[in-house]
Motif scaffolding. Structure first.
Motif, PDB file in Angstrom:
ATOM      1  N   THR A  15      81.826  78.976  12.634  1.00 52.15           N
ATOM      2  CA  THR A  15      81.706  77.540  12.056  1.00 52.15           C
ATOM      3  C   THR A  15      82.624  76.423  12.709  1.00 52.15           C
ATOM      4  O   THR A  15      82.776  75.324  12.353  1.00 52.15           O
ATOM      5  N   LYS A  33      85.122  70.615   5.177  1.00 50.84           N
ATOM      6  CA  LYS A  33      85.453  71.767   6.070  1.00 50.84           C
ATOM      7  C   LYS A  33      86.097  72.951   5.578  1.00 50.84           C
ATOM      8  O   LYS A  33      86.019  74.075   6.146  1.00 50.84           O
ATOM      9  N   PHE A  40      81.666  64.614  10.072  1.00 51.32           N
ATOM     10  CA  PHE A  40      81.082  65.349   9.019  1.00 51.32           C
ATOM     11  C   PHE A  40      81.021  64.560   7.811  1.00 51.32           C
ATOM     12  O   PHE A  40      81.717  64.521   7.032  1.00 51.32           O
ATOM     13  N   LEU A  45      81.895  73.174  14.110  1.00 48.21           N
ATOM     14  CA  LEU A  45      81.935  71.861  13.432  1.00 48.21           C
ATOM     15  C   LEU A  45      82.780  70.838  14.211  1.00 48.21           C
ATOM     16  O   LEU A  45      82.655  69.677  14.034  1.00 48.21           O
ATOM     17  N   GLU A  46      83.957  71.455  14.689  1.00 52.55           N
ATOM     18  CA  GLU A  46      85.062  70.513  15.068  1.00 52.55           C
ATOM     19  C   GLU A  46      84.660  69.812  16.288  1.00 52.55           C
ATOM     20  O   GLU A  46      85.153  68.644  16.726  1.00 52.55           O
TER      21      GLU A  46
END
Length: 458
Positions: A62, A40, A71, A65-66
């Motif tokens: 982005t 990331k 991931f 994504l957390e």
């Protein structure tokens, strides 16, 4: 049967993953097929050793994504277009673009959870997904990511034949076609769940149609895809701990190389990279993850097994052909028997020789004329024989001498060929007029003909 490769040679190919590598990462490759690890915050790239680059810019969009799943290559798929590595959430929806400089979000969609374990592929530099599973149904359609809208759109299909929905299918794109083999689903008419499928087809992008290629060969080692796959010489290959299976959809073949622990410890959740004819993959040894290398030429040490992809079912016309062929063989056998029976006791001739059983002898042109005449009438008059012997005019006594010599010569030939001690051509009184003499043959005589012409003679 397993073929063992030297484990110490294989172990020497292993490379430790980068130090301080976070727990969450994606394994893939760049546009030059160099193995890389995406995090990331930055990208690790392997050439002769690992190098690391922080993203110069991480776009605010982005940060989602957390809030998404872990991931890794189970929850996200990686695929390269011409400019960047695309990161696509499993099940469809979110799409991110990763380069050495940045990571940014491309979509304006949601976490769709609608096409898990679909066949993800690139066609004309555009991302597509076929099939998959979501919301209790297996999908039978194709979606494509529209970069201009940031949405996944349905691909128009102009086909009467649409294969049933599936996930985990084996697939490969080439020559403007998406080839699909097998996969799994839960048939409505069956109580069984997640059963393997045995069909084979392709989607033609130029005509927007599915084309059925029939059922798959039951001997194929696998009909389910795994993440540990790679392209080798434009063929799709799937790796497992003890084998590699290579599908050649153009030649309709699948080749299996089996050797015990050939890819020992391979992590089936991660993809495989092919760089300069060497396969790179993540392996797990005693809870220690490594980057393993395998030269493709090492497959030459293993004896492969090759199968056809499609099932070679007998078509209906083949049954008719088999019946016709059997009837033809019976007819040929019958005619061969009658042909042999027909030849028994026959004196045969052609343009140069006389034949009887296995014997033969040359004859002159005049002798052949006599034989041809006797085949038609069985006897010949003195005057007719005189015409054959000579075109000159002799006295009667001289012609008598010539006829006697001529008949003696041909009788010698006939005796030799037929192993007969008596003359086969003899002088007798004409049955129609006792005042004259004729020459009669006491044997059946016929022109020699090939078996094929006799075969079809009615």
């Amino acid at each position: 049967m397993f073929t063992c490769l030297q484990s110490e040679d294989l172990f020497a190919q292993d490379i430790p993953l980068p130090e301080n590598l976070p727990d969450e990462y994606l394994f893939g490759q760049n546009q030059k097929s160099d193995p890389k690890i995406i995090t990331k915050k930055g990208v690790y790239l392997f050439k002769n050793k690992w190098s690391y680059s922080d993203y110069e810019k991480i776009y605010p969009n982005t940060f989602i994504l957390e809030n998404l799943n872990e991931f890794n290559n189970q929850n996200f798929n990686v695929i390269n277009d011409s400019l960047s590595t695309l990161i696509i959430i499993s099940g469809g929806g979110h799409v991110f673009s990763s380069t050495k400089k940045s990571i940014k979000r491309l979509d304006s969609s949601v976490d769709q959870k609608n096409q898990f374990y679909s066949s993800l592929f690139l066609y004309n530099n555009q991302s597509y997904m076929y099939g998959g599973y979501g919301f209790w149904t297996f999908k039978d359609y194709i979606t494509t990511f529209d970069k201009s809208t940031g949405q996944w759109e349905l691909v128009s299909i102009k086909s009467d034949y649409v294969p049933e929905g599936r996930w985990k299918a084996i697939s490969h794109v080439m020559n403007d076609k998406l080839y699909v083999l097998g996969g799994r689903n839960s048939p409505k008419e069956s109580a069984n769940k997640d059963v393997p499928l045995n069909d084979f087809f392709y989607f033609d992008f130029l005509n927007s149609k599915f084309v059925n290629l029939g059922e798959t060969n039951q001997l194929i080692p696998t009909v389910n895809s795994v993440n540990s796959n790679v392209i080798i010489n434009e063929k799709k290959a799937y790796l497992d701990n003890d084998k590699i299976i290579i599908f050649d959809f153009i030649k309709d073949t699948v080749t299996s190389y089996v050797s015990k622990n050939i890819f020992e410890g391979i992590d089936l959740k991660n993809p495989v990279v092919n760089r300069q004819d060497t396969l790179y993959y993540i392996k797990n040894v005693n809870n220690n993850k490594l980057l393993a290398r395998f030269p493709i030429n090492d497959l030459n040490q293993i004896k492969p097994k090759t199968y056809s992809i499609s099932s070679k079912k007998e078509l209906p016309y083949k049954s008719y052909f088999a019946v016709t062929l059997a009837a033809l063989l019976c007819w040929i056998s019958y005619r061969l028997f009658t042909f042999k029976d027909h030849l028994k006791g026959l004196v045969l001739f052609d343009e140069r020789r006389l034949y009887f059983n296995q014997n033969s002898s040359l004859v002159t042109e005049k002798q052949l004329l006599l034989i041809q005449h006797l085949e038609k009438k069985s006897f010949i008059s003195s005057s007719e024989l005189n015409t054959i012997i000579s075109s000159k005019k002799y006295v009667k006594s001289h012609f008598t001498l010539l006829r006697t010599e001529f008949i003696e010569e041909i009788n010698i030939i006939l005796k030799s060929v037929t192993d007969n001690k008596r003359d086969l051509i003899e002088e007798i009184k004409d049955p129609l007029d006792k005042r004259y003499k004729v020459y009669k043959i006491n044997a059946q005589i016929s022109k020699r003909e090939p078996f094929l012409s006799f075969l079809f003679k009615i």
